[in-house]
Design an enzyme around this catalytic site. Structure first.
Site, PDB file in Angstrom:
ATOM      1  N   THR A  57      42.258  51.509  37.846  1.00  0.00           N
ATOM      2  CA  THR A  57      43.773  51.307  38.280  1.00  0.00           C
ATOM      3  C   THR A  57      44.049  52.261  39.483  1.00  0.00           C
ATOM      4  O   THR A  57      43.711  53.377  39.170  1.00  0.00           O
ATOM      5  CB  THR A  57      44.646  51.357  36.916  1.00  0.00           C
ATOM      6  OG1 THR A  57      45.980  51.031  37.174  1.00  0.00           O
ATOM      7  CG2 THR A  57      44.366  52.642  36.298  1.00  0.00           C
ATOM      8  N   GLU A  58      44.735  51.874  40.089  1.00  0.00           N
ATOM      9  CA  GLU A  58      44.867  52.509  41.517  1.00  0.00           C
ATOM     10  C   GLU A  58      45.876  53.579  41.516  1.00  0.00           C
ATOM     11  O   GLU A  58      45.875  54.598  42.371  1.00  0.00           O
ATOM     12  CB  GLU A  58      45.564  51.568  42.728  1.00  0.00           C
ATOM     13  CG  GLU A  58      46.977  50.787  42.190  1.00  0.00           C
ATOM     14  CD  GLU A  58      46.651  49.449  41.608  1.00  0.00           C
ATOM     15  OE1 GLU A  58      45.673  49.332  41.086  1.00  0.00           O
ATOM     16  OE2 GLU A  58      47.568  48.537  42.197  1.00  0.00           O
TER      17      GLU A  58
END
Lengths: 216, 236, 216, 236
Positions: free
Chosen positions: C51-52
């Site tokens: 997840t960025e």
């Protein structure tokens, strides 16, 4: 030309340079005489030493039996880490340098020009193996670049010159020079003597300098 | 002796001036230094350029800073979200400027600013409206846009533990933008949940070395933005 | 036009997309239907979710009482970290994306063009608040960009088109599209049907597509 | 299941091919993956381009790789040091190519390669011979040179602990180039002192997340370059 007893010793040069390091400074010291600066920082000042191979908070050499070959400085000497130190990788380390986060760097020099140009990585001799290390990054990125150096070469040639003849490390980067004879600032008008070593005259320094000096 | 701890939020934010560029950590509520932002509202500086991924929620924290008309310009990647009401209203009335930056480009621009890299190339946004007017260069057969490093006068960030040197560690995904903002700001102001002795943070696990930090204030029980938003709180 | 019972459900689309995720893949899932992919990855495959906002090894939603508001995903939902996870800052996170280290990204779409252009961030409506998030970085950097989307908009307009009319997210980036009607690859010759949903004919899909389709 | 562990150095380096670009971690002896380098010598790949800060010491490790004529080109910042004998000899005989890069530029080029940044500007080397032939751009009143990202086909690095996902932590200043080389190489091969179970490394302290790692081999008692050099060892 034997001048052993004239001017400051190597330790005295380091001691003089240490006076200009304020409390709380983040400092990177080059190999050679600059390494001695750490011994002379006045009592009461807390200084944090950066070594570009990935340590902020470098301490003294380890005691015997406590050496770790994976805890070294940029000169590849065994060191320690002080409480409050941190390790990081090379790109992060040079981000500190390139990003203007290190306050003072004290380096050796082969030549310094009156406009602050520094040459300290190569004689330009085609037979020598070129090697630059982190010198160009340090001079381009650290806020204040000071130099500790003998005033003249082993052969007696001036190291403070009108224009460097050796390949440059950086352009207009040097702020202050601590030699065995004097403390000299790089100013818009050229080299300016800030302080003379005991028993050394302005004329004596001028004779050993490759360009015009400005008196105190 | 080095001691970056300051005694109050008021003291920590006291030097922020009108027109300053302020990076504010956090991705949504995670890592949002809400007490520092509220301190900045109390302090009164205005005409700020604020860099944050978002524009805040409800009427507290960053949203409150915007609502109180302190922000002239936002640089962010995602100015709208479920509870972001304040920014859209001002933006539609043309009362706040927006520089929209892809999230990864925003992160890299901040990191570049902190690392002394004035500009770099990235493939992100090539061929899109966000590349309009930007220099494009073909390198090894692919097009890239030129993006510039971002720096700031101040950063406001939140961490889990700090010591008097300013060494910091974070909590989980609250880390997000804080380490790079600490690098990119001239003056980095930190609120920490815990203040520990020198040596308590293992040198191997320090995330933000103290060289990037200027002031640390202890906020032992930080407010939670989501709780305040749910309760309908309005700051001040 | 009521087509509730024709083609795949949202969960079936996610399930179909999950079949194409190999063991050991590093995967980033967009908000919406793509989030459901995680539920359908076949047994025996170990997949690591990025997840960025700074987590590799994202797990499911937390159990009640174990929520940490500082452990969220890019959609700002509460999540967990699996054993073997790691946290990192935003620049490092997007280095994984921009540097081609993430294998597959599954995203939603507003429009996909037959050359692989993707539009999924803006209608271009001047009244809307522009917001791009990490979409442009993902499509520029992740090795494989797949799209999950209804085949047509709520109003029945095709989302697979000859040329996007909405502002682009990336140029020529989409590899495969999972719609409620079919699985479609972007090929040098245009959209090619790879698989049809049960009971759906090629002609049925073609009628609902803005450009020529290539049959299986 | 994901398991990046391989059973031997031989297996770990087996895919390295003639003409490959290989990043090798280490700053001097700290972090030098000496067993992997010796494995590469045994494996036989030649005509390599090697990226390392130095050129090795004595007649072991990187120096031995060079001495055995496997390296066509070195990219490094400091090719000479107290005990580096091999490289200078070959260089003077024109038998090895050298690309000299300032150390910080080298680190940033590797980091850029790993981060998908094809090129960036830096003030380092402006006005010096190392900027000869490079594009110079004035940004906000200062000159910068354009430098390109570096990537590699393989990286050989050393760490302290690894798990089967390839998450890594390092020992002290042995970290140096390893994390960024792991990012920049297509295939990152790691020698670890300890191999631990998934979950044993706290997610907050992972330095190299597993996504950057391809193969891990356990070397519980790695050789020390300085000890080998002092003993006059020659490899193979």
């Amino acid at each position: 030309m034997s001048e052993q007893n004239i001017g400051w010793s190597r330790d005295q040069m380091a001691e003089r340079a240490a006076q200009d390091i304020p409390n709380g400074a983040y400092v990177n010291l080059g190999i050679g005489i600059p390494e001695k600066v750490v011994r002379y920082v006045p009592e009461g000042r807390e200084v944090i030493y950066h070594t570009e191979n990935g340590l902020l908070g470098m301490g003294d050499a380890p005691k015997e039996g406590q050496e770790d070959p994976e805890l070294i400085n940029a000169g590849k000497k065994l060191v320690t880490a002080v409480p409050g130190a941190s390790y990081f990788h090379h790109a992060d380390s040079f981000s500190m340098i390139r990003g203007n986060h290190i306050d003072i760097c004290v380096l050796g020099a082969m030549q310094v020009a009156e406009n602050g140009d520094l040459a300290n990585w190569s004689t330009g001799n085609p037979d020598s193996i070129p090697a630059v290390g982190g010198a160009m990054d340090l001079v381009a990125g650290v806020k204040i670049i000071n130099v500790i150096s003998q005033h003249v070469t082993n052969k007696g040639y001036p190291k403070l010159v009108g224009k460097c003849t050796f390949p440059l490390t950086g352009v207009g980067v040097v702020k202050r020079i601590y030699t065995d004879l004097a403390v000299i600032d790089v100013t818009p008008l050229g080299f300016k003597i800030i302080e003379l070593a005991p028993g050394v005259s302005f004329e004596y320094v001028q004779e050993r300098t490759g360009c015009r000096l400005i008196a105190v | 002796m080095i001691n970056k701890q300051v005694s109050s939020v008021e003291a920590a934010v006291s030097k922020i001036y009108d027109g300053a560029t302020v990076m504010i950590g956090g991705f949504g509520e995670a890592g949002s230094p809400i007490e520092l932002i509220h301190g900045l509202i109390d302090q009164g500086a205005k005409n700020l350029t604020v860099i944050n991924n978002n524009t805040g929620s409800g009427h507290v924290g960053l949203a409150a800073l915007i609502e109180n008309k302190r922000v002239a310009k936002m640089i962010c990647s995602f100015p709208k979200s479920a509870n972001s009401l304040v920014f859209p209203n001002l933006y539609r009335k043309n009362e706040i400027e927006l520089e929209l930056v892809p999230q990864g480009t925003l992160a890299e621009r901040i990191r570049a600013g902190g690392a002394g890299v004035p500009a770099f190339y990235t493939a992100t946004s090539v061929g899109t409206p966000l590349a309009d007017g930007k220099e494009v260069r073909n390198i090894n057969g692919r097009d890239y846009v030129l993006e510039y490093g971002l720096t700031a006068d101040f950063a406001l960030i939140k961490c889990l533990k700090a010591d008097r040197y300013g060494n910091l560690i974070y909590n989980k995904t609250a880390r997000n933008f804080a380490p790079i903002m600490a690098m990119a700001a001239e003056n980095t102001i930190v609120q920490t949940k815990e203040f520990v002795s020198i040596g308590d943070i293992d040198p191997e696990v320090v995330v933000t070395p103290g060289v990037f930090v200027d002031q640390v204030v202890i906020i032992s029980n930080p407010l939670l933005e989501s709780v305040l938003v749910s309760a309908g709180e309005v700051y001040p």
